[in-house]
Design an enzyme around this catalytic site. Structure first.
Site, PDB file in Angstrom:
ATOM      1  N   HIS A 130      -3.518   6.726   1.925  1.00 31.75           N
ATOM      2  CA  HIS A 130      -3.911   5.409   1.435  1.00 31.75           C
ATOM      3  C   HIS A 130      -5.367   5.171   1.792  1.00 31.75           C
ATOM      4  O   HIS A 130      -5.799   5.426   2.914  1.00 31.75           O
ATOM      5  CB  HIS A 130      -3.016   4.332   2.070  1.00 31.75           C
ATOM      6  N   ASN A 162     -10.394  -0.518  -1.272  1.00 27.29           N
ATOM      7  CA  ASN A 162      -8.960  -0.481  -0.969  1.00 27.29           C
ATOM      8  C   ASN A 162      -8.218  -1.166  -2.114  1.00 27.29           C
ATOM      9  O   ASN A 162      -8.357  -2.368  -2.317  1.00 27.29           O
ATOM     10  CB  ASN A 162      -8.717  -1.204   0.358  1.00 27.29           C
ATOM     11  N   CYS A 190       0.798  -1.216   0.000  1.00 25.69           N
ATOM     12  CA  CYS A 190       0.000   0.000   0.000  1.00 25.69           C
ATOM     13  C   CYS A 190       0.837   1.277   0.000  1.00 25.69           C
ATOM     14  O   CYS A 190       0.333   2.351  -0.324  1.00 25.69           O
ATOM     15  CB  CYS A 190      -0.943   0.005   1.196  1.00 25.69           C
TER      16      CYS A 190
END
Length: 315
Positions: A241, A271, A113
């Protein structure tokens, strides 16, 4: 030494949209349960044809078009990804080929990420040292290939997609120094495991990830701002993020960043790991709310546990 700046942005979201009712019809969780815990309403699922390199090339081509950079002018391509199913060869050379970039340096980077923020830092350094005129950075993930439909902790959160940025020579500094690090002691709380069917699946201890990120990420944000002589209050936009909406909201509250300055893409896109920051940044630019030169705090964090942040200027 040259300056570096983001000159183009691009995004690619797969064709299939998966809603919370879609997931609820195949699992025991309700749409309300999903949205209450994650803030996510929809996410994208890539087809078998929408591979990591295919999605990356689509996003990368759009970023080059916005930057008005010809593929022949790209000297380096960095592909941030953790989900290219075939580990060898790397996907970056294929991305370059699909876009029509001739004989460029190309490599994959896996910081999960945090991968896009890591890649922006490396690209900026290459430009500033004169080793490249333009660097194409792409974050692309096909997470749906690693999701166990019987695991609601991951199945409801993750999505697929790609986001890209062009980093170019500039007369001014448009990309600040990176603040990065990792916490390998806690690496097992977010990664992959092997299922009984012999397949590799994403695994996550959500509560531990939440506690770790809300405790350890805010200092990184403050340090990234301090490195360019700014306070958090000086930032025009916060692009973290897109882990889930609850983490984003908590980080913004801790850092005292007003809601109207926070980029939120996770509600619609889910996500997407290394793709989440560039996808959110691209959507923010597409919204028309930004101005060239706006100060943006980028913040990536996730598996590893790796993290990175820097202040950049909007193109």
């Amino acid at each position: 030494m040259f300056g570096s700046a983001i000159t183009g942005l691009g995004a690619y979201r797969p064709h299939q949209v998966v809603t919370n009712p879609d997931i609820s019809s195949r699992t025991e969780v309700t749409p309300e349960w999903i949205e209450e815990r994650t803030g996510i309403r929809t996410r994208y699922r890539a087809s078998a044809e929408e591979t990591v390199p295919v999605m990356a090339a689509e996003a990368g081509g759009k970023a080059l078009a916005m930057a008005n950079v010809d593929p022949s002018e790209v000297d380096l391509l960095i592909l941030a990804t953790a989900t290219k199913r075939d580990r060898i060869p790397g996907g970056a050379p294929e991305v370059a080929y699909r876009i029509g970039i001739p004989a460029t340096g190309a490599f994959d980077l896996n910081a999960a990420c945090a991968g896009f923020a890591y890649s922006v830092a490396l690209a900026s350094n290459a430009v500033r040292l004169g080793e490249a005129r333009n660097v194409l950075v792409v974050g692309a993930e096909h997470l749906s290939e690693f999701i166990d439909p019987n695991d609601p902790a991951t199945y409801v959160i993750f999505g697929d997609g790609a986001g890209a940025a062009v980093i170019s020579r500039s007369g001014t500094e448009g990309i600040g120094p990176v603040v990065w690090g990792s916490d390998g002691r806690r690496a097992p709380i977010l990664g992959t495991t092997w299922g009984a069917d012999g397949k590799e699946y994403a695994s996550m201890n959500g509560p531990l990830v939440y506690r770790w990120s809300t405790k350890n990420v805010p200092p990184v944000a403050r340090q990234a701002c301090a490195k360019v002589g700014l306070d958090i209050s000086d930032i025009d936009w916060f692009v973290p993020h897109q882990a889930n909406l609850r983490i984003i909201e908590q980080l913004a509250e801790i850092l005292e960043i007003p809601e109207e300055k926070v980029a939120v893409d996770v509600v619609d896109t889910g996500n997407t790991s290394a793709a989440s920051v560039p996808l959110a940044l691209s959507r923010l630019h597409e919204s028309g709310r930004t101005r060239p030169g706006d100060k943006v705090l980028l913040l990536g964090f996730g598996a590893g546990l790796a993290y990175a942040g820097q202040v950049v200027r909007m193109p």
